[in-house]
Design a protein around this motif. Structure first.
Motif, short mmCIF file in Angstrom:
data_model
loop_
_atom_site.label_atom_id
_atom_site.label_comp_id
_atom_site.label_asym_id
_atom_site.label_seq_id
_atom_site.Cartn_x
_atom_site.Cartn_y
_atom_site.Cartn_z
N MET A 85 35.35 -15.20 -33.67
CA MET A 85 35.09 -14.60 -32.35
C MET A 85 34.28 -15.53 -31.28
SD MET A 85 32.97 -10.88 -33.25
CE MET A 85 31.98 -11.78 -34.52
N LYS A 86 34.53 -15.06 -30.26
CA LYS A 86 34.08 -15.87 -29.04
C LYS A 86 32.77 -14.86 -28.31
CE LYS A 86 38.30 -16.61 -27.70
NZ LYS A 86 39.47 -17.11 -26.83
N ILE A 87 31.83 -15.41 -28.62
CA ILE A 87 30.54 -14.48 -28.25
C ILE A 87 29.60 -15.28 -27.00
CG2 ILE A 87 28.25 -13.61 -29.11
CD1 ILE A 87 29.63 -13.57 -31.83
N ALA A 88 29.32 -14.35 -26.06
CA ALA A 88 28.34 -14.76 -25.03
C ALA A 88 27.03 -14.20 -25.49
CB ALA A 88 28.84 -14.43 -23.82
N VAL A 89 25.96 -15.19 -25.27
CA VAL A 89 24.43 -14.82 -25.42
C VAL A 89 24.01 -14.70 -24.03
CG1 VAL A 89 22.43 -14.92 -26.39
CG2 VAL A 89 24.69 -15.73 -27.62
N LEU A 90 23.39 -13.91 -23.62
CA LEU A 90 22.89 -13.83 -22.19
C LEU A 90 21.99 -12.64 -21.87
CD1 LEU A 90 25.86 -12.53 -19.70
CD2 LEU A 90 25.80 -11.96 -22.12
N ASN A 91 21.00 -12.86 -20.78
CA ASN A 91 20.04 -11.85 -20.24
C ASN A 91 19.56 -12.38 -19.06
OD1 ASN A 91 17.90 -10.00 -19.88
ND2 ASN A 91 18.01 -9.56 -22.16
N TYR A 92 19.32 -11.42 -18.16
CA TYR A 92 18.72 -11.83 -16.73
C TYR A 92 17.51 -12.65 -16.96
CZ TYR A 92 22.20 -10.42 -13.30
OH TYR A 92 23.41 -10.26 -12.52
N THR A 93 16.68 -12.09 -17.87
CA THR A 93 15.13 -12.75 -18.21
C THR A 93 15.24 -13.75 -19.22
OG1 THR A 93 13.05 -11.99 -18.49
CG2 THR A 93 14.62 -11.10 -19.92
N GLY A 94 14.16 -14.68 -18.78
CA GLY A 94 14.26 -15.79 -19.89
C GLY A 94 13.29 -15.47 -20.93
N SER A 95 13.12 -16.57 -21.98
CA SER A 95 12.28 -16.38 -23.28
C SER A 95 12.32 -15.25 -23.95
CB SER A 95 10.61 -16.56 -22.44
OG SER A 95 10.61 -17.61 -21.88
N VAL A 96 13.73 -14.79 -24.39
CA VAL A 96 13.96 -13.75 -25.08
C VAL A 96 14.69 -14.35 -26.34
CG1 VAL A 96 14.04 -12.12 -23.26
CG2 VAL A 96 16.24 -13.33 -23.85
N GLY A 97 14.72 -15.64 -26.57
CA GLY A 97 15.56 -16.22 -27.70
C GLY A 97 16.84 -16.35 -27.84
N LYS A 98 17.50 -16.48 -26.71
CA LYS A 98 18.97 -16.79 -26.71
C LYS A 98 19.31 -18.16 -27.50
CE LYS A 98 19.02 -16.57 -22.11
NZ LYS A 98 18.05 -15.70 -21.48
N THR A 99 18.59 -19.14 -27.18
CA THR A 99 19.11 -20.29 -28.01
C THR A 99 18.57 -20.14 -29.39
OG1 THR A 99 18.50 -21.74 -26.40
CG2 THR A 99 18.43 -22.80 -28.37
N VAL A 100 17.67 -19.31 -30.00
CA VAL A 100 17.54 -19.09 -31.41
C VAL A 100 18.61 -18.12 -31.96
CG1 VAL A 100 16.06 -17.57 -32.98
CG2 VAL A 100 14.95 -19.22 -31.28
N VAL A 101 19.24 -17.31 -31.03
CA VAL A 101 20.34 -16.33 -31.58
C VAL A 101 21.68 -17.42 -31.58
CG1 VAL A 101 22.00 -14.57 -30.87
CG2 VAL A 101 19.34 -14.46 -30.55
N ALA A 102 21.73 -18.36 -30.54
CA ALA A 102 22.97 -19.18 -30.71
C ALA A 102 22.76 -20.01 -32.13
CB ALA A 102 23.10 -19.93 -29.44
N SER A 103 21.74 -20.70 -32.04
CA SER A 103 21.59 -21.76 -33.02
C SER A 103 21.52 -21.38 -34.65
CB SER A 103 20.49 -22.59 -32.82
OG SER A 103 20.33 -23.08 -31.36
N VAL B 155 26.13 -10.57 -26.51
CA VAL B 155 25.07 -10.35 -27.16
C VAL B 155 23.86 -10.52 -26.27
CG1 VAL B 155 23.42 -10.78 -29.13
CG2 VAL B 155 25.96 -10.56 -29.34
N LEU B 156 22.87 -9.48 -25.92
CA LEU B 156 21.85 -9.46 -25.12
C LEU B 156 20.50 -9.33 -25.91
CD1 LEU B 156 24.14 -8.48 -23.40
CD2 LEU B 156 22.48 -7.05 -22.30
N PRO B 157 19.76 -10.40 -26.30
CA PRO B 157 18.66 -10.58 -26.98
C PRO B 157 17.70 -9.95 -25.99
CG PRO B 157 19.67 -12.85 -26.74
CD PRO B 157 20.44 -11.88 -26.06
N VAL B 158 16.62 -9.17 -26.57
CA VAL B 158 15.46 -8.61 -25.73
C VAL B 158 14.30 -8.64 -26.51
CG1 VAL B 158 16.31 -6.43 -26.48
CG2 VAL B 158 14.96 -6.55 -24.53
N VAL B 159 13.24 -8.97 -25.90
CA VAL B 159 11.92 -8.71 -26.66
C VAL B 159 11.22 -7.48 -26.31
CG1 VAL B 159 11.50 -11.28 -26.78
CG2 VAL B 159 10.83 -10.24 -24.90
#
Length: 247
Positions: free
Chosen positions: A1-19, A99-103
């Motif tokens: 699969m090709k997956i994009a991880v994104l959210n308008y707000t920062g500090s929600v863990g996008k890099t944690v999710v990707a890595s 994928v939209l990570p959210v806190v």
């Protein structure tokens, strides 16, 4: 699969999710970091192509030749990323899932809804937009009530309460050591024994060995929990033999 991880707000863990969540379960897919200011998976020792939002055309051409890819879109670049994506007709079809990570903060949940709206405006269907609940203390339904209620009311995205990453010190330790859960699981060192053999006066080495032993103790149960989160996100679209632990 090709997956994009994104959210308008920062500090929600996008890099944690990707890595830590996606890379080990997507055949160690190529990671594209659309980022100019914040940490990326490259800081954890992974191979990353770093681009800016305005370089969407270069990303688009790269995705055409790949079966598996992770696109980690930083908050500092999401406006440009989406604006340039809109210029390429049906370009969102080159990304299988979003994928939209959210806190649990109110701001993060509101910005997540804004991100869903932007993707919907580009033509991304609801079944390809997934919320991932991150830094959960105990109860998704309690901590994300507003977002879950909105998802149920509108049907604009998928919000599976089982797609969750719980708050855990392991991620901060991994960032400090610039490593990943996959690397820790592959590490064959016996840090308990090394601690016993260490010079008691070498406080720096003892601190490092103690951290590494702690990481190994934390990594395996967290990795199993990430397996469950991955299955909750993509179980409906994965082949029957995929989505299991990467170990």
């Amino acid at each position: 699969m090709k997956i994009a991880v994104l959210n308008y707000t920062g500090s929600v863990g996008k890099t944690v999710v990707a890595s830590h969540l996606l890379a080990p379960r997507l055949n160690h897919a190529q990671i594209f970091a659309i980022e100019s200011t914040n940490e990326t998976a490259q800081d954890l020792g992974l191979d990353v192509d770093q681009l800016r939002g305005m370089q969407f055309g270069k990303l688009f051409r790269g995705l055409l030749t790949l079966d598996d890819a992770i696109v980690d879109v930083g908050a500092s670049n999401i406006e440009e990323f989406l604006a340039h994506m809109s210029r390429y007709d049906l370009s969102h079809e080159e990304i299988d899932q979003f994928v939209l990570p959210v806190v649990p903060t109110g701001k993060a949940q509101r910005e997540t809804i804004k991100t869903v709206a932007a993707l919907s405006d580009l033509g991304v269907p609801a079944n390809r937009i997934h919320v991932l609940f991150n830094r959960v203390e105990s109860d998704v339904n309690e901590e994300f009530l507003a977002l879950l209620t909105y998802a149920k009311k509108t049907g604009e995205f998928i919000a599976n309460p089982q797609a969750v990453i719980f708050e855990n010190e392991v991620f901060e330790l991994l960032a400090d050591k610039r490593t990943t859960i996959a690397s820790i699981l592959a590490d064959q060192n016996d840090y308990r024994q090394l601690l016993r053999e260490a010079d008691p006066k070498d406080r720096k080495r003892i601190s490092h060995l103690s951290d590494m032993h702690t990481l190994k103790a934390l990594a395996r149960p967290v990795d199993r929990q990430l397996d469950r989160a991955f299955q909750a996100l993509f179980g409906d679209v994965l082949p029957a033999n995929n989505g299991a632990s990467h170990e």
